[in-house]
Design a protein around this motif. Sequence first.
Motif, PDB file in Angstrom:
ATOM      1  N   SER A 256     -30.975  28.513 -54.808  1.00 15.76           N
ATOM      2  CA  SER A 256     -30.155  28.893 -55.952  1.00 15.76           C
ATOM      3  C   SER A 256     -29.248  27.742 -56.309  1.00 15.76           C
ATOM      4  CB  SER A 256     -29.334  30.151 -55.644  1.00 15.76           C
ATOM      5  OG  SER A 256     -28.414  29.911 -54.624  1.00 15.76           O
TER       6      SER A 256
ATOM      7  N   PRO B  22     -29.448  32.580 -59.484  1.00 17.75           N
ATOM      8  CA  PRO B  22     -30.615  32.712 -58.618  1.00 17.75           C
ATOM      9  C   PRO B  22     -31.851  32.080 -59.256  1.00 17.75           C
ATOM     10  CG  PRO B  22     -30.115  34.811 -59.641  1.00 17.75           C
ATOM     11  CD  PRO B  22     -29.016  33.851 -60.040  1.00 17.75           C
TER      12      PRO B  22
ATOM     13  N   GLU C 111     -35.681  32.590 -59.228  1.00 18.58           N
ATOM     14  CA  GLU C 111     -36.685  33.570 -58.818  1.00 18.58           C
ATOM     15  C   GLU C 111     -38.078  33.095 -59.186  1.00 18.58           C
ATOM     16  OE1 GLU C 111     -33.789  37.430 -59.400  1.00 18.58           O
ATOM     17  OE2 GLU C 111     -35.415  37.115 -60.799  1.00 18.58           O
ATOM     18  N   THR C 112     -39.038  33.590 -58.441  1.00 18.52           N
ATOM     19  CA  THR C 112     -40.432  33.245 -58.720  1.00 18.52           C
ATOM     20  C   THR C 112     -41.037  34.286 -59.645  1.00 18.52           C
ATOM     21  OG1 THR C 112     -41.266  34.489 -56.843  1.00 18.52           O
ATOM     22  CG2 THR C 112     -40.689  32.199 -56.442  1.00 18.52           C
TER      23      THR C 112
ATOM     24  N   CYS D 131     -42.443  33.607 -50.671  1.00 17.49           N
ATOM     25  CA  CYS D 131     -41.361  34.177 -51.460  1.00 17.49           C
ATOM     26  C   CYS D 131     -41.969  35.230 -52.368  1.00 17.49           C
ATOM     27  CB  CYS D 131     -40.625  33.103 -52.252  1.00 17.49           C
ATOM     28  SG  CYS D 131     -41.662  32.068 -53.261  1.00 17.49           S
TER      29      CYS D 131
ATOM     30  N   ARG E 229     -41.458  38.082 -55.632  1.00 18.04           N
ATOM     31  CA  ARG E 229     -40.874  38.078 -56.971  1.00 18.04           C
ATOM     32  C   ARG E 229     -39.415  38.507 -56.945  1.00 18.04           C
ATOM     33  NH1 ARG E 229     -43.437  40.950 -62.279  1.00 18.04           N
ATOM     34  NH2 ARG E 229     -41.910  40.115 -63.704  1.00 18.04           N
ATOM     35  N   ASP E 230     -39.061  39.460 -56.080  1.00 16.03           N
ATOM     36  CA  ASP E 230     -37.690  39.964 -56.024  1.00 16.03           C
ATOM     37  C   ASP E 230     -36.803  39.162 -55.086  1.00 16.03           C
ATOM     38  OD1 ASP E 230     -38.334  41.960 -57.796  1.00 16.03           O
ATOM     39  OD2 ASP E 230     -38.938  43.341 -56.216  1.00 16.03           O
ATOM     40  N   SER E 231     -37.388  38.372 -54.184  1.00 16.73           N
ATOM     41  CA  SER E 231     -36.553  37.615 -53.254  1.00 16.73           C
ATOM     42  C   SER E 231     -36.027  36.377 -53.937  1.00 16.73           C
ATOM     43  CB  SER E 231     -37.341  37.212 -52.008  1.00 16.73           C
ATOM     44  OG  SER E 231     -38.194  36.152 -52.298  1.00 16.73           O
ATOM     45  N   ARG E 232     -34.925  35.918 -53.457  1.00 17.26           N
ATOM     46  CA  ARG E 232     -34.329  34.705 -54.003  1.00 17.26           C
ATOM     47  C   ARG E 232     -34.335  33.632 -52.944  1.00 17.26           C
ATOM     48  NH1 ARG E 232     -29.527  38.076 -56.880  1.00 17.26           N
ATOM     49  NH2 ARG E 232     -30.854  38.979 -58.446  1.00 17.26           N
TER      50      ARG E 232
END
Length: 116
Positions: free
Chosen positions: A111, A36, A38-39, A102, A104-107
Motif C-alpha cells: 500500500s 490500498p 488491490e489486485t 494475493c 482480490r479482497d486482500s491488500r
Amino acid sequence: MLAAAVVVFIRLTSIRQTNASLVDLGTVTLTAQPIPVETPQPGQITEVAVKAEQAVTAGTKLGIIEVTTTDSDGKPVLRKITLVAPRAGIVVDRPATMGSTCSRDSRSSSSTTRRS
C-alpha cells in the motif's frame, strides 16, 4: 577599527534579513491517508518492483501477478497483470514477497500513502 565596524554591520544586517524571511506557521500537523493496492483477480506474485519507504508516482509499476483463468474450452490460461500505484505516495508496508498469493479482497501486495 573602521573595517571591524563594517564587518559587524554587514553581519547584523544579514542576520536580520534571514530572520525577516522566516514565517511562523505555528504548529503544523502532517497527515497521510493509506491507499490500498488491490489486485483485480486472485493470483501469485511473480515480481515485486518496490521496497518499503520508496516514493512512487501515480502509475509506477509495483509488481506483477500471474493469474490463471480458463478459456472458452475450459483450458487454463496463464496471464500476467502488472500492478501500478493508483496515486503518488510512499510505500509504507513491507511489500509482499515473490511466490506469495494475493486474493482480490486482500491488500497483501502493498500500500502507498498519499502525502497531504
